[in-house]
Write an enzyme that holds these catalytic residues in place. Structure first.
Site, mmCIF file in Angstrom:
data_model
loop_
_atom_site.group_PDB
_atom_site.id
_atom_site.type_symbol
_atom_site.label_atom_id
_atom_site.label_comp_id
_atom_site.label_asym_id
_atom_site.label_seq_id
_atom_site.Cartn_x
_atom_site.Cartn_y
_atom_site.Cartn_z
ATOM 1 N N PRO A 144 29.178 43.361 45.171
ATOM 2 C CA PRO A 144 29.953 44.139 44.196
ATOM 3 C C PRO A 144 29.050 44.629 43.072
ATOM 4 O O PRO A 144 28.090 43.962 42.692
ATOM 5 C CB PRO A 144 30.983 43.121 43.678
ATOM 6 C CG PRO A 144 31.080 42.105 44.759
ATOM 7 C CD PRO A 144 29.708 42.014 45.349
ATOM 8 N N CYS A 145 29.343 45.799 42.571
ATOM 9 C CA CYS A 145 28.511 46.408 41.521
ATOM 10 C C CYS A 145 28.839 45.782 40.172
ATOM 11 O O CYS A 145 29.963 45.845 39.708
ATOM 12 C CB CYS A 145 28.753 47.916 41.470
ATOM 13 S SG CYS A 145 27.829 48.752 40.164
ATOM 14 N N GLN A 146 27.846 45.162 39.573
ATOM 15 C CA GLN A 146 27.993 44.620 38.218
ATOM 16 C C GLN A 146 26.875 45.201 37.363
ATOM 17 O O GLN A 146 25.735 45.327 37.800
ATOM 18 C CB GLN A 146 27.892 43.096 38.234
ATOM 19 C CG GLN A 146 29.032 42.422 38.971
ATOM 20 C CD GLN A 146 28.705 40.973 39.255
ATOM 21 O OE1 GLN A 146 27.841 40.670 40.050
ATOM 22 N NE2 GLN A 146 29.407 40.075 38.586
ATOM 23 N N LEU A 188 27.930 53.656 42.457
ATOM 24 C CA LEU A 188 26.698 53.010 41.999
ATOM 25 C C LEU A 188 25.617 54.032 41.686
ATOM 26 O O LEU A 188 24.748 53.800 40.842
ATOM 27 C CB LEU A 188 26.207 52.022 43.058
ATOM 28 C CG LEU A 188 24.935 51.235 42.735
ATOM 29 C CD1 LEU A 188 25.094 50.439 41.447
ATOM 30 C CD2 LEU A 188 24.577 50.301 43.887
#
Length: 416
Positions: A144-146, A188
């Site tokens: 997941p994009c953090q 992203l």
């Protein structure tokens, strides 16, 4: 066919240095021809046992299907979910050695369908993969994009601590695979003006990987009846000589009909399964929307009732009150088929897609069983990588590893 190939061209073909070729020439293991200018060159005849001289620098195909693995290639996957990526890679001929996933229901799904897979349930941050160092060919993960950034400190991997990308990169550092494959949402690319993605690329470069230009693959061009886009981030171990090409898109798009009716993708119509239902008033409203239509097809009075304040905000909002038609790909599935912003209504029946319909739109086979409640099943399917998209990427991974295997065998033979 060329008369001769230069030292540089042959070095590229065999994934070795020019210095190595000079040494092999001197000790007679792969003789070169000296040209009038004293440069080394290689005749096609001298190279035919090793490479396809008609289309350099590709290594000669040694199997009827070049995408058939020449040996067992292993995969370690993080954030495995319900198995969309792993299943596609398995279909391509890759061997899943370990899968890590924190969702217990997704783990039950994986174990249900593949009892022989080594499924490690739990927080990836609490797992160590050091025992797999040098034993895994590919590390994959749809992290997941953090958000994180260097903030000018340039501390490499440490900058990503506390994010799930850190765990992906840490695993790559521990395992040292030949190839690492990260997968994410298209967003992203623009996250933090692109700085997040650049930080990720720099970290993988620092860990010893040449990172290809990230590419967004549109699932609809890879036999997936859905307008889903996924960003792939692929790193190749430096010095390995491995080359990877993203799969070429198919010009033919799959439609919803190809997912739910007998045809090219499935031999039978989709089986009946549990599914969400609309409340009475919402069903009355959705009854007014034609296949391929959305909220703007409603009477003005009903538009205002359904959209509320959103009616006055402008914009398309084409996912709201959306009924998919048979002759178009489905919009991207979410973790629920009846959320107001991302409506996915059946073409003929006024209801959301059922769970098996959801699975087919993601190109799961009908015998892939999902564990948990109906809502858990929707969540698992909605979060998955489409199986056929994973398969397309997997075939290219196999091709790359086949070329590497042949090159390694050639180098071993020449060194012996």
């Amino acid at each position: 066919m060329k008369n001769y190939y230069s030292l540089s061209e042959v070095a590229e073909m065999l994934s070795v240095s020019k210095q190595t070729l000079r040494r092999w020439d001197e000790n007679g293991k792969l003789k070169a021809t000296r040209m009038p200018n004293s440069y080394r060159a290689y005749s096609p005849e001298s190279l035919m046992p090793y490479v396809d001289v008609d289309s350099p620098p590709s290594v000669k195909e040694t199997t009827p299907d070049y995408n058939v693995p020449l040996k067992s290639y292993s995969v370690l996957e993080l954030f495995a979910g319900a198995g969309g990526l792993a299943l596609g890679l398995e279909k391509a001929g890759l061997s899943c050695k370990l899968l890590n996933e924190i969702d217990p229901w997704a783990c039950k799904t994986l174990r249900k369908n593949r009892p022989h897979w080594n499924v490690i349930e739990g927080d990836v941050a609490k797992q160590s993969f050091k025992e797999y160092k040098g034993k895994i060919d590919i590390v994959t993960g749809g992290f997941p994009c953090q958000a994180f950034s260097y903030a000018g400190k340039k501390r490499g991997l440490d900058d990503a601590r506390g994010t799930l990308f850190y765990e992906f990169a840490r695993t790559v550092k521990e395992v040292k695979p030949l190839i690492c494959v990260g997968e994410n949402v298209r967003g992203l690319l623009s996250h933090n003006n692109g700085k997040t993605l650049q930080s990720m690329i720099q970290i993988l470069e620092d860990l010893g990987y040449d990172v290809l230009v990230p590419k967004v693959l549109k699932a609809v061009f890879y036999k997936v009846p859905q307008k889903r886009e996924r960003l792939f981030l692929i790193g190749i171990k430096k010095g390995s000589g491995i080359k990877f090409n993203y799969p070429k898109p198919d010009n033919k798009m799959m439609t919803l009909a190809s997912a739910l009716k007998a045809g090219e993708l499935y031999k039978t119509d989709v089986p009946k399964s549990p599914g969400q239902q609309y409340p009475a008033r919402k069903r009355e409203i959705m009854d007014m929307v034609p296949p391929g239509g959305y909220w703007r097809n409603l009477p003005i009075k009903v538009q205002k009732e359904y959209m509320l304040k959103s009616y006055y905000l402008g914009g398309g909002k084409t996912g709201m009150a959306r009924r998919i038609s048979w002759d178009e790909p489905c919009l991207t599935l979410t973790t629920s088929p009846a959320q107001k912003q991302t409506e996915r209504c059946h073409p003929d029946e006024t209801r959301p897609f059922q769970t098996r319909e959801y699975a087919r739109i993601q190109t799961f086979p009908d015998n892939w069983k999902f564990e948990g409640s109906m809502n858990q099943v929707y969540k698992q399917i909605g979060n998955a990588v489409p199986v056929n998209l994973a398969y397309a990427v997997g075939k290219e991974l196999v091709k790359s590893l086949n070329e590497y295997t042949i090159s390694e065998e050639l180098r071993t033979k020449l060194k012996s």
